[in-house]
Design a protein around this motif. Structure first.
Motif, PDB file in Angstrom:
ATOM      1  N   LEU A   1      -3.577   3.005   6.922  1.00 38.83           N
ATOM      2  CA  LEU A   1      -4.990   2.907   6.620  1.00 38.83           C
ATOM      3  C   LEU A   1      -5.893   3.696   7.574  1.00 38.83           C
ATOM      4  O   LEU A   1      -5.622   3.880   8.700  1.00 38.83           O
ATOM      5  CB  LEU A   1      -5.307   1.312   6.818  1.00 38.83           C
TER       6      LEU A   1
ATOM      7  N   ILE B   1       0.782  -1.298  -0.099  1.00 39.29           N
ATOM      8  CA  ILE B   1      -0.043   0.025  -0.084  1.00 39.29           C
ATOM      9  C   ILE B   1       0.770   1.223   0.085  1.00 39.29           C
ATOM     10  O   ILE B   1       0.360   2.392  -0.154  1.00 39.29           O
ATOM     11  CB  ILE B   1      -0.986   0.027   1.141  1.00 39.29           C
TER      12      ILE B   1
ATOM     13  N   VAL C   1      -6.755   3.929   1.860  1.00 39.00           N
ATOM     14  CA  VAL C   1      -5.388   3.767   2.054  1.00 39.00           C
ATOM     15  C   VAL C   1      -4.657   5.294   2.163  1.00 39.00           C
ATOM     16  O   VAL C   1      -4.965   6.207   1.257  1.00 39.00           O
ATOM     17  CB  VAL C   1      -4.559   3.091   0.822  1.00 39.00           C
TER      18      VAL C   1
END
Length: 402
Positions: free
Chosen positions: A230, A197, A225
């Motif tokens: 997160l 990510i 994201v």
């Protein structure tokens, strides 16, 4: 003339001050604010738009959004609810709108509209406001309260403390005999350093399920994201419900993300079907799930150790299982948190057992009231923390003004 003093020029304090003054014109109402400006949290709420409340109109449903205070707020919500809040503002010429996610904002999309409403209403009701008046001492003197600032002392017949999360004020409240639940952060995002990510901030999915491994904590909702890991409603829910437990873990733990909120076997079945239908196409080229963006799909394919040239027909069962696991059982190591600096919310505050919620009054001292985040009450994002402030402020005002 009796004097009502409010310590804290925030949402709950202003709401109580205005309503009390309007209900009883013979009441002298004074707000003491320690900083130079009032209503600063209102100003930054909702990204500067002010998320006034939430369009949840049933008390039994509304309390479910509160991580702490659920039981205590049920009765108060029958006295003053989200619909009452909306009517209060609209009666003052502030039209509101309900967005798709049920959050309620002023039609102007500006928190300044709400601030101006409070300032105008306070002025019209005769509420006095003293800024740069940081309270140093609170003492009980017979049936009254002595409030001392650096430059002046005040005597109150009724005292409302609505300062939010304030360690110095909590210390003063302890001196009055109240118990404080140790404050810990709530509503924070998860810091995650993971190559899957790292390069795709801004990517979101509409409905993910996130679990904290080795615990009962689980939440569902949109997932975002970010540059630091997160975020999004699913993560914020977890941080609120798990505020105490995650604090005890030192904000170091593992999570499992199901990006589709779909059973692993169901995901694997779809992937096997795609293998047959798109046999000659490269796996990495296009996401087979509308919820998963191309950039996110690419990261899952790479993490499943599938090279860019591989076509669907060439996938082994093991590679299909790896890809399914990335989609439905994706694990991440969390190593820290990031809070919203201006919209900081804490779990902690005055022990709820010491409050009479029919009046938001101290059970230890008659005519001492509390409202807002100074109490051990907090909720997820969506206007719920403000609704707690409006409800508490209105009930305090009603208890005093009538």
């Amino acid at each position: 003339m009796k004097k009502f003093i409010i310590i804290g020029g925030g949402a709950a304090g202003f709401f109580a001050a205005i309503n009390a003054a309007e209900m009883n014109s013979e009441l002298e109402v004074l707000i003491l604010e320690g900083s130079k400006n009032v209503l600063q949290k209102v100003k930054v709420s909702g990204g500067g738009r002010c998320n006034v409340t939430n369009a949840c109109f049933t008390p039994n449903e509304l309390v479910e959004f509160y991580s702490r205070g659920k039981k205590e707020l049920l009765g108060p919500f029958y006295q003053f609810m989200t619909g009452d809040t909306m009517e209060w503002f609209e009666n003052r010429g502030i039209p509101l709108k309900i967005e798709d996610d049920n959050r309620v904002f002023p039609e102007s999309n500006s928190s300044q509209t709400i601030i101006n409403c409070f300032l105008d209403s306070a002025k019209n009701a005769g509420v006095n406001i003293k800024t740069s008046s940081r309270v140093e001492v609170i003492e009980k003197s017979e049936e009254k309260f002595v409030v001392k600032t650096a430059s002046e002392n005040f005597i109150a017949d009724y005292l409302l403390i609505a300062t939010g999360s304030n360690a110095k004020v909590w210390s003063m409240i302890k001196n009055l005999g109240h118990t404080i639940a140790e404050p810990v952060p709530s509503l924070f995002t998860f810091n995650i350093f993971d190559k899957r990510i790292k390069e795709i901030p801004g990517i979101a999915v509409p409905k993910a399920t996130v679990k904290v491994l080795h615990s009962k904590l689980e939440a569902q909702g949109p997932l975002l994201v970010t540059h630091w890991g997160l975020s999004g409603p699913a993560i914020l829910k977890l941080s609120a419900w798990g505020a105490l437990e995650l604090h005890q873990k030192g904000y170091s733990f593992e999570i499992e993300v199901n990006w589709l909120s779909m059973n692993l076997d169901a995901v694997l079945k779809i992937l096997k079907s795609v293998k047959k239908e798109q046999a000659k196409k490269q796996v990495i080229v296009r996401s087979v799930f509308s919820e998963i963006s191309k950039r996110l799909w690419e990261q899952f394919v790479i993490a499943a150790q599938i090279t860019s040239e591989v076509k669907w027909a060439q996938l082994s069962n093991k590679e299909l299982e790896n890809l399914a696991n990335q989609l439905a059982k994706c694990t991440f190591k969390v190593s820290g948190k990031s809070t919203f600096k201006d919209e900081f919310v804490t779990a902690g505050g005055i022990d709820l057992k010491e409050i009479n919620f029919k009046r938001f009054e101290s059970k230890l001292h008659k005519n001492l009231f509390f409202a807002g985040e100074i109490l051990n009450i907090d909720a997820i994002t969506g206007g719920f923390n403000f609704q707690n402030a409006w409800t508490g402020g209105w009930i305090v005002a009603n208890s005093i003004g009538r």
